[in-house]
Write a protein that holds these residues in place. Structure first.
Motif, short mmCIF file in Angstrom:
data_model
loop_
_atom_site.label_atom_id
_atom_site.label_comp_id
_atom_site.label_asym_id
_atom_site.label_seq_id
_atom_site.Cartn_x
_atom_site.Cartn_y
_atom_site.Cartn_z
N ILE A 49 0.88 -1.16 0.00
CA ILE A 49 0.00 0.00 0.00
C ILE A 49 0.92 1.21 0.00
O ILE A 49 1.90 1.25 0.75
N ASP A 50 0.61 2.21 -0.84
CA ASP A 50 1.43 3.42 -0.87
C ASP A 50 1.53 4.01 0.54
O ASP A 50 0.54 4.10 1.25
N VAL A 51 2.74 4.42 0.92
CA VAL A 51 3.00 4.89 2.28
C VAL A 51 2.13 6.09 2.66
O VAL A 51 1.69 6.19 3.81
N VAL A 52 1.83 6.97 1.71
CA VAL A 52 1.00 8.13 2.03
C VAL A 52 -0.43 7.69 2.37
O VAL A 52 -1.11 8.33 3.16
N LEU A 53 -0.88 6.57 1.81
CA LEU A 53 -2.21 6.07 2.11
C LEU A 53 -2.25 5.27 3.40
O LEU A 53 -3.30 5.13 4.02
N VAL A 54 -1.10 4.76 3.83
CA VAL A 54 -1.04 4.01 5.08
C VAL A 54 -1.46 4.91 6.25
O VAL A 54 -2.24 4.50 7.11
N ALA A 55 -0.98 6.14 6.27
CA ALA A 55 -1.34 7.07 7.35
C ALA A 55 -2.85 7.34 7.34
O ALA A 55 -3.49 7.38 8.39
N GLY A 56 -3.43 7.51 6.15
CA GLY A 56 -4.87 7.71 6.05
C GLY A 56 -5.65 6.49 6.50
O GLY A 56 -6.68 6.61 7.17
N LEU A 57 -5.16 5.31 6.14
CA LEU A 57 -5.81 4.07 6.59
C LEU A 57 -5.72 3.92 8.11
O LEU A 57 -6.67 3.46 8.75
N GLN A 58 -4.59 4.34 8.69
CA GLN A 58 -4.47 4.27 10.15
C GLN A 58 -5.51 5.15 10.82
O GLN A 58 -6.13 4.76 11.80
N ARG A 59 -5.75 6.34 10.26
CA ARG A 59 -6.78 7.22 10.81
C ARG A 59 -8.17 6.61 10.62
O ARG A 59 -9.02 6.67 11.51
N ALA A 60 -8.38 6.01 9.46
CA ALA A 60 -9.68 5.38 9.18
C ALA A 60 -9.92 4.20 10.12
O ALA A 60 -11.02 4.03 10.65
N PHE A 61 -8.90 3.39 10.37
CA PHE A 61 -9.05 2.26 11.28
C PHE A 61 -9.25 2.73 12.72
O PHE A 61 -9.96 2.10 13.50
N ALA A 62 -8.62 3.85 13.09
CA ALA A 62 -8.84 4.40 14.43
C ALA A 62 -10.30 4.78 14.61
O ALA A 62 -10.91 4.50 15.66
N LEU A 63 -10.90 5.39 13.59
CA LEU A 63 -12.31 5.73 13.67
C LEU A 63 -13.16 4.45 13.68
O LEU A 63 -14.13 4.36 14.42
N ALA A 64 -12.76 3.46 12.91
CA ALA A 64 -13.49 2.18 12.89
C ALA A 64 -13.48 1.53 14.27
O ALA A 64 -14.47 0.92 14.68
N ASP A 65 -12.38 1.66 14.99
CA ASP A 65 -12.31 1.11 16.35
C ASP A 65 -13.28 1.84 17.28
O ASP A 65 -13.85 1.24 18.18
N THR A 66 -13.43 3.14 17.05
CA THR A 66 -14.34 3.94 17.86
C THR A 66 -15.79 3.70 17.47
O THR A 66 -16.67 3.74 18.33
N ARG A 67 -16.04 3.46 16.20
CA ARG A 67 -17.41 3.30 15.69
C ARG A 67 -17.59 1.99 14.94
O ARG A 67 -17.85 1.97 13.74
N PRO A 68 -17.48 0.84 15.63
CA PRO A 68 -17.68 -0.44 14.93
C PRO A 68 -19.09 -0.59 14.38
O PRO A 68 -19.33 -1.40 13.49
N ASP A 69 -20.02 0.20 14.88
CA ASP A 69 -21.40 0.15 14.39
C ASP A 69 -21.51 0.61 12.94
O ASP A 69 -22.51 0.32 12.28
#
Length: 174
Positions: free
Chosen positions: A143-163
């Motif tokens: 995965i392109d490194v610049v997108l890894v940081a965005g995915l990390q933020r997206a997964f952090a939100l997913a952890d907060t909002r599994p619903d």
């Protein structure tokens, strides 16, 4: 989730606000409804940045991408993200072969990841290259490194909002 609307006493605006709250949206509370539940204070996809990271991808689009994936594909994409955006086929296969909550047989990793390409066609930016790249010769995912940081933020939100995730049980509305 169970939602009850009393058509004899609730107004149309109250019913709409209750449905929006049940689905995690931030409803505007009608002034005529003084005992309305407070707006959902939890973060949502709208709280993520919509700045172009690369190839049309934004934090919001990356969140929509992972939210739309089947749980197995989401787990594999998360693992590759945790590894900095690159992993060998064997590393991914071994990790999920005996995983306590997301067991995926080695022969099923490839088929599990087919949904990544399908979901990207539906929710990803037009003309973007593959989010998850496969190098068959080197047997690596990337995965392109610049997108890894965005995915990390997206997964952090997913952890907060599994619903908000596909295939995840939703919490009952309160």
């Amino acid at each position: 989730m169970r939602l009850t609307i009393d058509t004899e006493t609730d107004t149309y605006e109250q019913a709409i606000a209750a449905v929006q709250a049940a689905f995690g949206l931030r409803p505007g509370v009608p002034a005529a409804w003084p005992d309305a539940p407070p707006a959902d204070p939890r973060p949502g996809p709208q709280d993520l940045a919509d700045d172009d990271l690369a190839d049309g991808w934004t934090d919001q689009l990356l969140f929509r991408m992972i939210a739309s994936l089947v749980p197995g594909a989401r787990a594999v994409l998360r693992r590759i993200t945790e590894l900095g955006g690159g992993a060998s086929y064997e590393d991914v296969q071994h990790y999920f072969a005996d995983h306590p909550t997301n067991t995926i047989p080695p022969s099923k990793i490839g088929p599990t990841l087919t949904s990544v390409k399908a979901v990207q066609r539906r929710v990803g930016p037009n003309g973007a290259g593959p989010l998850l790249q496969r190098d068959e010769r080197a047997r690596r995912y990337r995965i392109d490194v610049v997108l890894v940081a965005g995915l990390q933020r997206a997964f952090a939100l997913a952890d907060t909002r599994p619903d908000l995730m596909r295939g995840e049980p939703s919490r009952p509305a309160t």
